[in-house]
Structures are given as structure tokens and as C-alpha cells.
Design a protein around this motif. Structure first.
Motif, PDB file in Angstrom:
ATOM      1  N   ASP A  54      -0.054  -0.477 -12.090  1.00 21.41           N
ATOM      2  CA  ASP A  54      -0.490  -0.712 -13.470  1.00 21.41           C
ATOM      3  C   ASP A  54       0.688  -1.080 -14.364  1.00 21.41           C
ATOM      4  OD1 ASP A  54      -3.178  -0.093 -12.878  1.00 21.41           O
ATOM      5  OD2 ASP A  54      -2.780   2.052 -13.121  1.00 21.41           O
ATOM      6  N   LEU A  55       1.859  -0.505 -14.073  1.00 20.76           N
ATOM      7  CA  LEU A  55       3.069  -0.797 -14.845  1.00 20.76           C
ATOM      8  C   LEU A  55       3.755  -2.088 -14.395  1.00 20.76           C
ATOM      9  CD1 LEU A  55       4.694   2.748 -15.022  1.00 20.76           C
ATOM     10  CD2 LEU A  55       3.888   1.418 -16.976  1.00 20.76           C
ATOM     11  N   GLU A  56       3.297  -2.645 -13.249  1.00 20.36           N
ATOM     12  CA  GLU A  56       3.883  -3.848 -12.651  1.00 20.36           C
ATOM     13  C   GLU A  56       5.363  -3.639 -12.305  1.00 20.36           C
ATOM     14  OE1 GLU A  56       3.110  -6.973 -15.463  1.00 20.36           O
ATOM     15  OE2 GLU A  56       0.964  -7.065 -14.980  1.00 20.36           O
ATOM     16  N   ALA A  57       5.668  -2.448 -11.793  1.00 21.43           N
ATOM     17  CA  ALA A  57       7.068  -2.088 -11.543  1.00 21.43           C
ATOM     18  C   ALA A  57       7.431  -2.064 -10.066  1.00 21.43           C
ATOM     19  CB  ALA A  57       7.355  -0.711 -12.149  1.00 21.43           C
ATOM     20  N   GLU A  58       6.460  -2.284  -9.175  1.00 18.54           N
ATOM     21  CA  GLU A  58       6.753  -2.124  -7.741  1.00 18.54           C
ATOM     22  C   GLU A  58       7.785  -3.122  -7.228  1.00 18.54           C
ATOM     23  OE1 GLU A  58       2.755  -4.451  -7.837  1.00 18.54           O
ATOM     24  OE2 GLU A  58       3.837  -2.963  -9.041  1.00 18.54           O
ATOM     25  N   GLY A  59       7.811  -4.331  -7.808  1.00 21.38           N
ATOM     26  CA  GLY A  59       8.787  -5.331  -7.370  1.00 21.38           C
ATOM     27  C   GLY A  59      10.214  -4.896  -7.648  1.00 21.38           C
ATOM     28  N   LYS A  69       6.711  -1.808  -0.465  1.00 17.97           N
ATOM     29  CA  LYS A  69       6.298  -2.278  -1.793  1.00 17.97           C
ATOM     30  C   LYS A  69       4.883  -1.816  -2.126  1.00 17.97           C
ATOM     31  CE  LYS A  69       5.867  -6.535  -4.513  1.00 17.97           C
ATOM     32  NZ  LYS A  69       6.075  -8.010  -4.505  1.00 17.97           N
ATOM     33  N   GLU A  70       3.986  -1.898  -1.152  1.00 19.86           N
ATOM     34  CA  GLU A  70       2.598  -1.493  -1.384  1.00 19.86           C
ATOM     35  C   GLU A  70       2.507   0.011  -1.648  1.00 19.86           C
ATOM     36  OE1 GLU A  70      -1.399  -1.323  -1.969  1.00 19.86           O
ATOM     37  OE2 GLU A  70      -0.067  -3.060  -2.031  1.00 19.86           O
ATOM     38  N   ARG A  71       3.262   0.805  -0.891  1.00 20.39           N
ATOM     39  CA  ARG A  71       3.251   2.255  -1.098  1.00 20.39           C
ATOM     40  C   ARG A  71       3.808   2.620  -2.471  1.00 20.39           C
ATOM     41  NH1 ARG A  71       2.706   5.810   3.162  1.00 20.39           N
ATOM     42  NH2 ARG A  71       2.252   4.895   5.192  1.00 20.39           N
ATOM     43  N   LEU A  72       4.867   1.927  -2.874  1.00 25.18           N
ATOM     44  CA  LEU A  72       5.422   2.172  -4.203  1.00 25.18           C
ATOM     45  C   LEU A  72       4.395   1.859  -5.288  1.00 25.18           C
ATOM     46  CD1 LEU A  72       8.970   0.623  -3.667  1.00 25.18           C
ATOM     47  CD2 LEU A  72       8.472   3.050  -3.998  1.00 25.18           C
ATOM     48  N   ALA A  73       3.651   0.785  -5.090  1.00 27.37           N
ATOM     49  CA  ALA A  73       2.646   0.378  -6.075  1.00 27.37           C
ATOM     50  C   ALA A  73       1.545   1.420  -6.224  1.00 27.37           C
ATOM     51  CB  ALA A  73       2.041  -0.968  -5.675  1.00 27.37           C
ATOM     52  N   GLN A  74       1.260   2.157  -5.147  1.00 22.45           N
ATOM     53  CA  GLN A  74       0.157   3.124  -5.150  1.00 22.45           C
ATOM     54  C   GLN A  74       0.518   4.456  -5.805  1.00 22.45           C
ATOM     55  OE1 GLN A  74      -1.139   3.534  -1.086  1.00 22.45           O
ATOM     56  NE2 GLN A  74      -1.756   1.390  -0.907  1.00 22.45           N
ATOM     57  N   MET A  75       1.791   4.690  -6.073  1.00 24.01           N
ATOM     58  CA  MET A  75       2.199   5.989  -6.605  1.00 24.01           C
ATOM     59  C   MET A  75       1.575   6.243  -7.983  1.00 24.01           C
ATOM     60  SD  MET A  75       6.230   6.362  -5.476  1.00 24.01           S
ATOM     61  CE  MET A  75       6.776   5.189  -6.716  1.00 24.01           C
ATOM     62  N   VAL A  76       1.066   7.437  -8.167  1.00 21.08           N
ATOM     63  CA  VAL A  76       0.479   7.846  -9.444  1.00 21.08           C
ATOM     64  C   VAL A  76       1.576   8.429 -10.320  1.00 21.08           C
ATOM     65  CG1 VAL A  76      -1.138   9.425 -10.570  1.00 21.08           C
ATOM     66  CG2 VAL A  76      -1.785   8.287  -8.438  1.00 21.08           C
ATOM     67  N   ILE A  77       1.670   7.940 -11.567  1.00 22.24           N
ATOM     68  CA  ILE A  77       2.724   8.414 -12.465  1.00 22.24           C
ATOM     69  C   ILE A  77       2.191   9.291 -13.594  1.00 22.24           C
ATOM     70  CG2 ILE A  77       4.236   6.480 -11.932  1.00 22.24           C
ATOM     71  CD1 ILE A  77       2.563   6.574 -15.327  1.00 22.24           C
ATOM     72  N   GLY A  78       0.883   9.330 -13.744  1.00 21.93           N
ATOM     73  CA  GLY A  78       0.289  10.133 -14.809  1.00 21.93           C
ATOM     74  C   GLY A  78      -1.149   9.722 -15.038  1.00 21.93           C
ATOM     75  N   ALA A 135       7.297   4.354   5.224  1.00 24.75           N
ATOM     76  CA  ALA A 135       6.978   2.918   5.230  1.00 24.75           C
ATOM     77  C   ALA A 135       7.402   2.288   6.552  1.00 24.75           C
ATOM     78  CB  ALA A 135       7.671   2.224   4.071  1.00 24.75           C
ATOM     79  N   THR A 136       6.668   1.292   6.986  1.00 23.40           N
ATOM     80  CA  THR A 136       6.943   0.646   8.269  1.00 23.40           C
ATOM     81  C   THR A 136       7.589  -0.728   8.127  1.00 23.40           C
ATOM     82  OG1 THR A 136       4.673  -0.214   8.285  1.00 23.40           O
ATOM     83  CG2 THR A 136       5.065   1.878   9.426  1.00 23.40           C
ATOM     84  N   SER A 137       7.583  -1.282   6.922  1.00 22.99           N
ATOM     85  CA  SER A 137       8.173  -2.602   6.679  1.00 22.99           C
ATOM     86  C   SER A 137       8.433  -2.734   5.195  1.00 22.99           C
ATOM     87  CB  SER A 137       7.221  -3.711   7.142  1.00 22.99           C
ATOM     88  OG  SER A 137       6.025  -3.696   6.359  1.00 22.99           O
ATOM     89  N   LEU A 138       9.144  -3.782   4.799  1.00 21.48           N
ATOM     90  CA  LEU A 138       9.417  -4.002   3.380  1.00 21.48           C
ATOM     91  C   LEU A 138       8.124  -4.239   2.588  1.00 21.48           C
ATOM     92  CD1 LEU A 138      12.116  -3.816   1.952  1.00 21.48           C
ATOM     93  CD2 LEU A 138      12.259  -6.314   1.990  1.00 21.48           C
ATOM     94  N   PRO A 139       7.175  -5.062   3.094  1.00 22.14           N
ATOM     95  CA  PRO A 139       5.898  -5.193   2.375  1.00 22.14           C
ATOM     96  C   PRO A 139       5.141  -3.866   2.272  1.00 22.14           C
ATOM     97  CG  PRO A 139       6.189  -7.017   3.907  1.00 22.14           C
ATOM     98  CD  PRO A 139       7.277  -6.043   4.198  1.00 22.14           C
ATOM     99  N   ASP A 140       5.191  -3.068   3.337  1.00 16.26           N
ATOM    100  CA  ASP A 140       4.527  -1.760   3.304  1.00 16.26           C
ATOM    101  C   ASP A 140       5.199  -0.849   2.286  1.00 16.26           C
ATOM    102  OD1 ASP A 140       2.715   0.277   4.158  1.00 16.26           O
ATOM    103  OD2 ASP A 140       4.288   1.130   5.426  1.00 16.26           O
TER     104      ASP A 140
END
Length: 554
Positions: free
Chosen positions: A236-241, A215-224, A208-213
Motif C-alpha cells: 500500500d505504501l509502494e515501498a517494496e522496491g 520483494k513479494e514477501r516484503l510487499a505483504q508485510m503488515v505495518i499497521g 525467501a527463495t529468490s529476489l522476486p520472492d
């Protein structure tokens, strides 16, 4: 009394971190102090610079139990540049407690080429890896809670790919069953643990290059996947924050120092055999903002860490290494030449000569990226003059720059010849090129790595990997770079096949999409994402005195 890394580190004079920061041009308001000798850097508080520093990447031949000393050479080279009056910083990975308590050891260098405070860094440091563990397991808890609370996302419990993690080698946790004990205890399902440094969150934090980046990368992670076999993400889980909140302090790079007072930025720690093996992008770029030359490393041999540095970190960071150092030792070359570990003390120039094929392949790999590497022949006390001469003569015949390096014993002074050769390479024009394009097919990318980097013949996909290949193409994920999970001990996927094997086929048993990190992890051979402890773990030799001083930490 024989010197140990711990005794040398304990006897060293350590400067207040504010003095190290001042030397690097980092003002006090850009620091968060963790005592007198450690600090986190608020990157946003750093002044802008017109030109970023050059990057020197340190890699190695295929490692053996005999040891290569890559981190030691990395630190010693930085100290050598400092002795040459260059503006320099070193950027390293953070150690994982798994190898610290196991067999590999820490990641702070050795001898008189170490980063300090060695004891703190090798244990809990500033808590970054613990924060990653917490974020990873918070997500796991949210997933299982979602299943328990009516599962509105229609997640198939059999197809959850997110695992829990622990920063320790613990083979008993590789496969577990959770949710037992009745309806109030959750939904029963099979699960497992990875070591924390194999978590996708570690890779995300490092790219990641910044805090917003972040957060966005975390949001994109596939969990199943759902019962309809559609991907489910953290978004989808609304957990990135919540995950970003847990990681916001860990995202700041850490400032420490070498024994000789060179600024050292240590941050992030993915393994190179099961992840991408490089310290964080934000740490490397922070070092480039405060120094003209940044010496950094990538894990294990050039077939793993260096390849991933080029194809993943350089690609994501939009910069290329300006010079590459390959660390080699006589001891390791003898093992690649067929000598058993318990016979390495005996001089054997013929075995060194046979083992040179491994070094030759790693030199060839770096040259394919358009860079002429410099070899650091890391000297050990038992090396004979004939053995050393065998390596030096080979390099001369091949036109490869090489320096006999003695930084463990002499610190920066023992790396001056190496630093001068690297400085010459920094001044030469480069024709850097990647070996594959992102838009190449997954099969072509894999084949390119196997043939050009490993020197193998071809790839073979398991039935599972072939099914996953169809799925990856369906979801449009096939344009991501490849992150090979492969044994570090061999160029092949067979750990005992040393030297420079040829004609081998690499078996891809599983392909796991890591959308947050932005790459595809391809598991080969018997590689595991949760290592185990050896028969006699290093932890059994560790203790603490009544006054609180560490004992047995290398």
C-alpha cells in the motif's frame, strides 16, 4: 597460558576463500570477494545439480548459563565428516552484535571447532544485518512521512505495528515517543525499538527463495491498520522496491571456512526465542547444492529452534532434516537437576540423573517428528567420569544413540564417533511428520506445540490475544504456522522452571501477524523483542591493540 576462542582463531592458518570455493565446486564467477577470506555467492551462477545434499540438524537441550556448545558441535561435526572424506558443508546463522556485546557471545563455534575469520564474522561481517537495519528503518521513516504528508491511506497512528530496530541490546529504546517539537517534526506518537534480528525483514530474508520472492514477501508485510481497522501493507505504501534494493546484496549467502577448511555458509540470524531461529533457506539450499551432507543448526533447545525448523523452515523449503543431533552437557544437566551455577565444578552424578528428564523430553520431541536423534554429549574439562557414565548409561538403557564429543579441544577428530553415528542415521529410512496442519485452528496449533513439544497441559489467551484471534480469523490469516516467542531457559514460559516441568499452562499474551514471513508470532510470558545488557556486559572486556588486533572477543 589458557587457550581462548580468540587466541585459537588468531593462531589458525586461514586459506584464501577462492581455494575453499574451488573445493566446494563454486567457480570464481559465482563469487563476490570481500577481501581474501570472505565472499558472497551469486546463487544464480551455480551449476544445476541432480540431487541436493542431506541435511543434519543440530539442536540442544534447554540452555543454561553453564553452556551447551551447540554451534561448536555443529562446526566440529562438519569437520569430522570432512575427516571421514565426506562431501560436507556447514550452514550457520550470523551473529548479532547484541549478544556479542552482551553476555551470550558470538555464533562462530569455539575452541578448535570454529569458523573463520572469527573476529570479522562476530562483528560487522559483510554488513547483512546492517542492511536489514537500514531497510527496516527506511520503512519506518516512510510510514511516519506518510502520516506527515496528509496520510492518504488513512493510517491510524495509534495502530501502527511496525517498529524501528537496532542491532544492540538497548532496553531504554523499548518504548519511545517520536514526532515531538512542533508541526514540522512529524506526527507525535508512541513507538519502540526491537533488536534487528527480531525484525520481520530478517525472517523474510531468511525464508525467501529468490529476489522476486523476497520483494513479494516484503510487499505483504503488515505495518499497521487504518482508522477503519483495515490492514495496511508495504504494498500500500509502494515501498517494496526500495526495500528490495537495500537488501539485494544482503540476500546473497556468505562463504567462509572452518579452522579445518570445511566450507561454511553463514547467512541470516533470527533469534529462536523471539523469531524462528534458523539460518536462511537460500543458504541451506546453496550448501545442499555444493555438498552431499549439510550440517546446520537451530537456536536454543529442540522446543524452540528445532520445532520452528520443522514447522516453518522445512514447510517453506519443502525438505525435511535427514538426521537430528541433540547437544547436551553434564554441566547443563546438573543445573536442570537443581545445582546452582556456582556449584557446578563439584561432581554430582545424582544431580545429572535428576536433570536427565530435560534431555529425555527433547529426545521425545524429535521422535514425535519421526526421527531418531543422536545425542552429542559435549565434554567439558571438569566433567567427572561418573557423571559422563550416568548420561551414557541412560542413553543405552533408552536405546538412544549417543557419542561423547570433544570437538572444542580436538576439532573434527573429537567428533568422529558422532559423525559415524549420524552417518548411520542418514542411511536409514525416515517417517517424517509434522505435528500440526496449517489449516488447524490457531488454538489447536498452539495447544499441539504446548502439549507435544513443551510437555505442558494447556494454553491460556490474554484478553488482547483473544481480540486478536477474532481479527486474524476475520482477515483469513489463521492458517499460518505458529512462531512461539518463549523463554529459552525452560520448557514452560517461566525461565526458572528447569528440568521437565509438567501440568503447566502457557499464557499467550499477544499474537502478531507476520504475513511477509508467513507465520504468526505468539508472545508468551515476559519475553521481550528488545533484550537488555547484563550488569557486566562482555563489551567491557573488549579492546583493540595498536596493530588493530581484537582483544577480549571471547
Amino acid at each position: 597460558m589458557a587457550f581462548t576462542d580468540l587466541s585459537i582463531a588468531s593462531a589458525a592458518t586461514i586459506q584464501p576463500i577462492l581455494e575453499i570455493a574451488e573445493q566446494a565446486g563454486i567457480t570464481k564467477d559465482a563469487l563476490e570477494l570481500y577481501g581474501n577470506f570472505k565472499a558472497k555467492i551469486n546463487v544464480d551462477q551455480l551449476p544445476p545439480v541432480q540431487k541436493l545434499g542431506q541435511v543434519v540438524l543440530v539442536t540442544a537441550i534447554s540452555p543454561t548459563p553453564a553452556g551447551e556448545g551447540k554451534s561448536t558441535v555443529t562446526v566440529g561435526l562438519a569437520d569430522a565428516f570432512k575427516q571421514l572424506k565426506e562431501s560436507v558443508a556447514v550452514a550457520l546463522r550470523e551473529p548479532s552484535l547484541g549478544p556479542v556485546m552482551g553476555v551470550k557471545g558470538g555464533a562462530t563455534g569455539g575452541g578448535f571447532a570454529q569458523v573463520l575469520p572469527m573476529e570479522d564474522i562476530n562483528l560487522h561481517f559483510t554488513g547483512d544485518i546492517h542492511a536489514i537495519t537500514s531497510a527496516n528503518n527506511a520503512l519506518a521513516a516512510l510510514i511516519d512521512n506518510h502520516l506527515h504528508q496528509n496520510n492518504v491511506l488513512n493510517i491510524d497512528p495509534r495502530r501502527i505495528t511496525w517498529k524501528r530496530v537496532l542491532d544492540m541490546n538497548d532496553r531504554a529504546l523499548r518504548q519511545v515517543t517520536i514526532g515531538l517539537g512542533g508541526p514540522g517534526q512529524g506526527i507525535p506518537r508512541q513507538d519502540g525499538f526491537d533488536i534487528t534480528v527480531a525484525s520481520e525483514i530478517m525472517a523474510v530474508l531468511c525464508l525467501a527463495t529468490s529476489l522476486p520472492d523476497l520483494k513479494e514477501r516484503l510487499a505483504q508485510m503488515v505495518i499497521g491498520y487504518t482508522y477503519d481497522r483495515e490492514p495496511v501493507t508495504v504494498r500500500d505504501l509502494e515501498a517494496e522496491g526500495a526495500l528490495t534494493l537495500l537488501l539485494k546484496e544482503a540476500f546473497k549467502p556468505n562463504l567462509v571456512q572452518t579452522i579445518e577448511g570445511t566450507p561454511a555458509i553463514i547467512h541470516g540470524g533470527p533469534f529462536a526465542n523471539i523469531a524462528h531461529g534458523c539460518n536462511s533457506l537460500i543458504a541451506t539450499n546453496t550448501a545442499r547444492r555444493v555438498a552431499d551432507i549439510v550440517v546446520t543448526e537451530a537456536g536454543f533447545g529442540a522446543d524452540l529452534g528445532a520445532e520452528k525448523f520443522m514447522h516453518i523452515k522445512s514447510r517453506k523449503g519443502d525438505f525435511n532434516p535427514d538426521a537430528v543431533v541433540i547437544v547436551a552437557t553434564v554441566r547443563a544437566l546438573k543445573m536442570h537437576g537443581g545445582v546452582a551455577k556456582d556449584q557446578l565444578k563439584e561432581a554430582n552424578a545424582d544431580a545429572v540423573k535428576r536433570g536427565m528428564v530435560n534431555l529425555a523430553k527433547h529426545v521425545d520431541t524429535i521422535q514425535q517428528f519421526g526421527i531418531e536423534p543422536v545425542v552429542a554429549l559435549n565434554r567439558f574439562a571438569g566433567d567427572s567420569e561418573e557423571e559422563l557414565a550416568t548420561v551414557l548409561e541412560w542413553a543405552q538403557q533408552q536405546g538412544v544413540a549417543i557419542a561423547l564429543t570433544e570437538v572444542w579441544e580436538k576439532g573434527g577428530q573429537g567428533g568422529l564417533v558422532l559423525a559415524k553415528l549420524v552417518k548411520q542415521e542418514l542411511q536409514r529410512p525416515k517417517n517424517f511428520q509434522l505435528l500440526y496442519k496449517e489449516e488447524d485452528s490457531i488454538e489447536d496449533k498452539l495447544r499441539t506445540i504446548v502439549q507435544k513439544v513443551y510437555g505442558g497441559a494447556d494454553i491460556q489467551l490474554s484478553d488482547l490475544a483473544q481480540k486478536q484471534l477474532v481479527e486474524l480469523k476475520k482477515f483469513g490469516w489463521d492458517s499460518l504456522p505458529i512462531c512461539m516467542a518463549k523463554t529459552q531457559y525452560s520448557l514452560s514460559d517461566q525461565p526458572k522452571l528447569l528440568g521437565r516441568p509438567k501440568g503447566f499452562t502457557i499464557t499467550i499474551r499477544e499474537i502478531m501477524p507476520k504475513l511477509g514471513a508467513g507465520f504468526l508470532v505468539c508472545l508468551t510470558g515476559d519475553i521481550m523483542t528488545m533484550p537488555g545488557l547484563p550488569k557486566k556486559p562482555a563489551a567491557l572486556s573488549m579492546d583493540v591493540t595498536e596493530s588493530g588486533q581484537a582483544v577480549g572477543l571471547f
